[in-house]
Design a protein around this motif. Structure first.
Motif, PDB file in Angstrom:
ATOM      1  N   ASP A 122       0.752  -1.212   0.038  1.00  0.00           N
ATOM      2  CA  ASP A 122       0.052   0.018  -0.010  1.00  0.00           C
ATOM      3  C   ASP A 122       0.827   0.989  -0.080  1.00  0.00           C
ATOM      4  O   ASP A 122       1.405   1.706   0.886  1.00  0.00           O
ATOM      5  CB  ASP A 122      -0.853  -0.031   1.139  1.00  0.00           C
ATOM      6  N   ARG A 123       1.171   1.823  -1.247  1.00  0.00           N
ATOM      7  CA  ARG A 123       2.075   2.945  -1.123  1.00  0.00           C
ATOM      8  C   ARG A 123       1.406   4.189  -0.736  1.00  0.00           C
ATOM      9  O   ARG A 123       2.141   5.197  -0.854  1.00  0.00           O
ATOM     10  CB  ARG A 123       2.573   3.157  -2.764  1.00  0.00           C
ATOM     11  N   SER A 124       0.153   4.254  -0.310  1.00  0.00           N
ATOM     12  CA  SER A 124      -0.279   5.507  -0.037  1.00  0.00           C
ATOM     13  C   SER A 124      -0.154   5.713   1.251  1.00  0.00           C
ATOM     14  O   SER A 124      -0.397   6.977   1.870  1.00  0.00           O
ATOM     15  CB  SER A 124      -2.031   5.618  -0.303  1.00  0.00           C
ATOM     16  N   ARG A 125       0.483   4.829   2.054  1.00  0.00           N
ATOM     17  CA  ARG A 125       0.826   4.862   3.435  1.00  0.00           C
ATOM     18  C   ARG A 125       2.407   5.347   3.551  1.00  0.00           C
ATOM     19  O   ARG A 125       3.084   4.781   2.782  1.00  0.00           O
ATOM     20  CB  ARG A 125       0.271   3.808   4.285  1.00  0.00           C
ATOM     21  N   ARG A 126       2.817   6.039   4.758  1.00  0.00           N
ATOM     22  CA  ARG A 126       4.177   6.001   5.277  1.00  0.00           C
ATOM     23  C   ARG A 126       4.385   5.718   6.508  1.00  0.00           C
ATOM     24  O   ARG A 126       3.880   6.410   7.423  1.00  0.00           O
ATOM     25  CB  ARG A 126       4.699   7.793   4.807  1.00  0.00           C
ATOM     26  N   ILE A 128       5.323   2.513   3.855  1.00  0.00           N
ATOM     27  CA  ILE A 128       4.403   1.799   2.983  1.00  0.00           C
ATOM     28  C   ILE A 128       4.184   0.524   3.894  1.00  0.00           C
ATOM     29  O   ILE A 128       5.018   0.035   4.601  1.00  0.00           O
ATOM     30  CB  ILE A 128       5.064   1.400   1.711  1.00  0.00           C
ATOM     31  N   ALA A 129       3.071   0.011   3.549  1.00  0.00           N
ATOM     32  CA  ALA A 129       2.661  -1.319   4.383  1.00  0.00           C
ATOM     33  C   ALA A 129       2.252  -2.345   3.448  1.00  0.00           C
ATOM     34  O   ALA A 129       1.993  -2.247   2.164  1.00  0.00           O
ATOM     35  CB  ALA A 129       1.355  -0.839   5.159  1.00  0.00           C
TER      36      ALA A 129
END
Length: 374
Positions: A122-126, A128-129
């Motif tokens: 999930d590249r929208s999180r920092r 990434i998850a």
């Protein structure tokens, strides 16, 4: 009026069946009209409407486009890249850890996702998850890489005829029945390996595995740490340990309900939480209600308390090998689960020796009947 008449004659001539030009003066005009129409049909592309030109150009481009390349199957290098990114949670840090630039790392991750047709991060999180698919691949990738490293290490050491050192943790009762034949067989297979055997409670073994103090342990369930691999290696039944002076001590076998009111000696929760819970479950299921519950840290202490007349205990069959004065062991008539023993290990530099020990256990196929015949 003459002009109108000429117009109608020309229209009629264009609709009339084709005639050879020499038949009449009108035939020459009709033939010329048809030639003009054919020339109009062959006009250059620029004379067509713009939307037709664009569609024609698109079709020509698709006709010249090469077929899409097929995804390249994953390799070990890509799995290492994926695991590094999953553990770091950041493309830049993962690239630094792998000693590569960030763009090649991103390209390889996209290649894996394209081949599997899933999104791994999930590249929208920092930071990434991992997605659900990513967590699944991480678990499998770690096992694959670990097995590959073990295979390489085992092959090199076997080729060189090298030995090594294996540190083994084990519970007290497992050391009595299970460990002796297994370690003896392993020593015959690996005579150059130095074995270090440490008696420890199951929680202490799991902690020692995490710290790297032992290479493999033999523990009672449960094992909840996902980083620790486990395998069932042995089972044995419960026995009832009674004071020799107890009224049921002379019976051939015992039901727990017949011992109501007798104090219960049981493992301390800190030393054996899973084993303690299993014993209490067996007691409740059989309708046994103790007058008092007496905690003890180790099996030897438990049996000393039983021999002193302070209560009875539910113990593994292997405990009868201790032969404590004043203690008798009787089979349990109640239905009860088998007591399980699991091998537990983490990936380490001695993994090839751990694999050898596990292979020894499998080859022996230690069963309850074999142990009884020892």
């Amino acid at each position: 009026m003459a002009a109108i008449a000429r117009h109608f004659r020309s229209v009629a001539a264009s609709r009339a069946p084709a005639r050879r030009g020499g038949d009449s003066p009108d035939g020459v005009g009709a033939t010329a009209d048809r030639r003009a129409d054919r020339r109009a049909d062959r006009r250059p592309a620029s004379a067509w409407p713009p939307e037709c030109c664009r569609a024609d150009a698109t079709l020509r481009l698709w006709a010249r486009r090469p077929p899409a390349p097929r995804p390249v199957p994953m390799d070990l290098r890509q799995l290492r890249y994926f695991v590094a990114l999953a553990e770091e949670g950041h493309f830049g840090r993962a690239a630094d850890a792998l000693n590569i630039a960030q763009p090649p790392l991103s390209q390889q991750i996209r290649a894996i996702e394209a081949e599997l047709q899933v999104t791994l991060f999930d590249r929208s999180r920092r930071p990434i998850a991992l997605t659900l698919a990513g967590r699944t691949l991480l678990r499998e990738a770690r096992q694959i890489l670990s097995q590959m490293e073990r295979a390489e290490a085992m092959t090199r050491r076997a080729g060189k005829g090298e030995g090594g050192r294996l540190s083994v943790g084990i519970t007290g009762t497992a050391a009595l029945e299970f460990a002796v034949p297994v370690l003896s067989a392993f020593n015959r297979r690996r005579p150059n390996v130095s074995l270090s055997l440490r008696e420890m409670s199951s929680p202490a073994q799991l902690d020692a595995l995490e710290k790297g103090e032992i290479h493999i342990g033999f523990v009672r369930p449960p094992v909840v740490d996902e980083r620790i691999s486990i395998r069932l290696v042995h089972q044995e039944p419960f026995l009832v340990a009674l004071p020799a002076a107890h009224e049921k001590a002379s019976a051939a076998a015992v039901r727990l309900a017949d011992l109501n009111g007798t104090p219960l000696v049981i493992f301390d929760r800190l030393e054996a939480p899973g084993f303690r819970d299993l014993i209490l479950h067996v007691c409740r299921s059989a309708g046994y209600v103790p007058a008092v519950i007496q905690d003890a840290p180790q099996m030897l202490t438990m049996l000393c308390l039983v021999g002193s007349g302070l209560g009875m205990a539910l113990v593994p069959r292997s405990a009868q090998r201790l032969a404590i004065d004043g203690v008798v062991f009787r089979p349990l008539l109640d239905d009860s689960p088998q007591i399980e023993l699991y091998a537990a290990w983490m990936h380490n530099k001695e993994a090839f020796l751990v694999d050898d020990l596990l292979s020894t256990i499998e080859d022996m196929a230690v069963t309850d009947q074999q142990v009884t015949d020892l």
